[in-house]
Design an enzyme around this catalytic site. Sequence first.
Site, PDB file in Angstrom:
ATOM      1  N   SER A 279       2.751  75.721 -37.674  1.00 49.03           N
ATOM      2  CA  SER A 279       3.122  74.345 -37.968  1.00 49.03           C
ATOM      3  C   SER A 279       4.612  74.223 -38.259  1.00 49.03           C
ATOM      4  O   SER A 279       5.231  75.150 -38.785  1.00 49.03           O
ATOM      5  CB  SER A 279       2.336  73.843 -39.189  1.00 49.03           C
ATOM      6  OG  SER A 279       2.885  72.658 -39.724  1.00 49.03           O
ATOM      7  N   TYR A 280       5.173  73.041 -37.964  1.00 49.95           N
ATOM      8  CA  TYR A 280       6.577  72.811 -38.314  1.00 49.95           C
ATOM      9  C   TYR A 280       6.801  72.698 -39.814  1.00 49.95           C
ATOM     10  O   TYR A 280       7.938  72.752 -40.304  1.00 49.95           O
ATOM     11  CB  TYR A 280       7.165  71.615 -37.590  1.00 49.95           C
ATOM     12  CG  TYR A 280       6.623  70.223 -37.832  1.00 49.95           C
ATOM     13  CD1 TYR A 280       5.868  69.860 -38.939  1.00 49.95           C
ATOM     14  CD2 TYR A 280       6.927  69.218 -36.902  1.00 49.95           C
ATOM     15  CE1 TYR A 280       5.428  68.562 -39.125  1.00 49.95           C
ATOM     16  CE2 TYR A 280       6.487  67.916 -37.081  1.00 49.95           C
ATOM     17  CZ  TYR A 280       5.748  67.595 -38.203  1.00 49.95           C
ATOM     18  OH  TYR A 280       5.311  66.301 -38.385  1.00 49.95           O
ATOM     19  N   LYS A 281       5.739  72.583 -40.592  1.00 50.38           N
ATOM     20  CA  LYS A 281       5.872  72.491 -42.044  1.00 50.38           C
ATOM     21  C   LYS A 281       6.439  73.771 -42.664  1.00 50.38           C
ATOM     22  O   LYS A 281       6.924  73.750 -43.802  1.00 50.38           O
ATOM     23  CB  LYS A 281       4.519  72.177 -42.677  1.00 50.38           C
ATOM     24  CG  LYS A 281       3.917  70.854 -42.246  1.00 50.38           C
ATOM     25  CD  LYS A 281       4.656  69.669 -42.826  1.00 50.38           C
ATOM     26  CE  LYS A 281       3.912  68.369 -42.546  1.00 50.38           C
ATOM     27  NZ  LYS A 281       4.569  67.201 -43.160  1.00 50.38           N
ATOM     28  N   ASP A 282       6.408  74.874 -41.941  1.00 49.74           N
ATOM     29  CA  ASP A 282       7.020  76.099 -42.453  1.00 49.74           C
ATOM     30  C   ASP A 282       8.499  75.876 -42.740  1.00 49.74           C
ATOM     31  O   ASP A 282       9.051  76.431 -43.699  1.00 49.74           O
ATOM     32  CB  ASP A 282       6.868  77.246 -41.448  1.00 49.74           C
ATOM     33  CG  ASP A 282       5.443  77.762 -41.342  1.00 49.74           C
ATOM     34  OD1 ASP A 282       4.586  77.320 -42.131  1.00 49.74           O
ATOM     35  OD2 ASP A 282       5.188  78.608 -40.464  1.00 49.74           O
TER      36      ASP A 282
ATOM     37  N   ALA B 165       8.790  73.811 -46.080  1.00 42.07           N
ATOM     38  CA  ALA B 165       8.305  74.568 -47.234  1.00 42.07           C
ATOM     39  C   ALA B 165       9.344  75.593 -47.672  1.00 42.07           C
ATOM     40  O   ALA B 165       9.649  75.721 -48.870  1.00 42.07           O
ATOM     41  CB  ALA B 165       6.985  75.256 -46.905  1.00 42.07           C
TER      42      ALA B 165
END
Length: 319
Positions: A48-51, A54
Amino acid sequence: MTDTARPATSRCILDTIGNTPLVRLERLVPSGSAEVLLKLESVNPTGSYKDRMALSMIECAERRGDLQPGMTVVEYTGGSTGISLAFVCAVKGYRCRIVSNDAVAKEKLRSMEIFGAELEILASEGGRITADLVPRMTARAREIAAEAPSYFTDQMRNPDMVAGYASLGEELLRQIEGPIHTFCASIGTGGMLIGTARVLRRTSPRPRVVAFEPATSSVLSGGRAGAHGVEGIAPGFVPPQFDRAFVDEARGIDEDAGRVMAWQLARKEGVFAGTSTGLNVAGALQLAGEIGAGHTVVTVAVDTGLKYLAGNLYSQRPR
């Protein structure tokens, strides 16, 4: 069409975040439409691009001294942010407590637990995302953060979240020859679209930036909040980090069209992704048809479809 900047050997798994491939859609783009390019963020460590965000939230807090060894990281999340935070906390050795809800795919909740996060699950309204859900999750996360020395990442209000996506914009500028005429994506926190747009808008000509949301919850487009089933986007209010100065248009996209597109992406382009990616591509194809051949539209494959196998997206084929 890929970026070759990734080193052969990285010091740490956190160093593998970013430098994701960019692909051209071939079979889904009608003749006479603009070229549509898709950034494959599923290649990040948790898919995911959320890495990106985060890692940014944690490391910026560390540099300021807001997060120190022995403290707990607390967040509310509709799924992928929780996985990414749990992953980063696992690598760095922080306790991680997550508030989520039962509208989130079970694969996502289980992934958070596998990375070591402690979960508290709030009840949704019939498995749908409604305008009251994120505020309830936020309030509970604040309560948890007050119980012990903690860093509440508070993704919706955290500018470090937006800064985490600058790398995505920089990668696009390296990967694409010629101008980017339109950059578009669905809005959750708003961080990816705004963080990327800030970088792309430094170029000339400046790209048009379009924000997508489900048509049934078209808050950004001037409509009313409504229930929908697209995880991770359209919280029912304008996200605090959504900066209209970087957005030319907000557009509602039919959720069912996004679900059909997720299947078509797998069957015709070999891209296995979730509902928000389907929404992104459905919207990108609309824009590509409007601006026509000789132009370039760029959007993002948010995460991997492996996170959605137990939910209703892939439980039956769309008609």
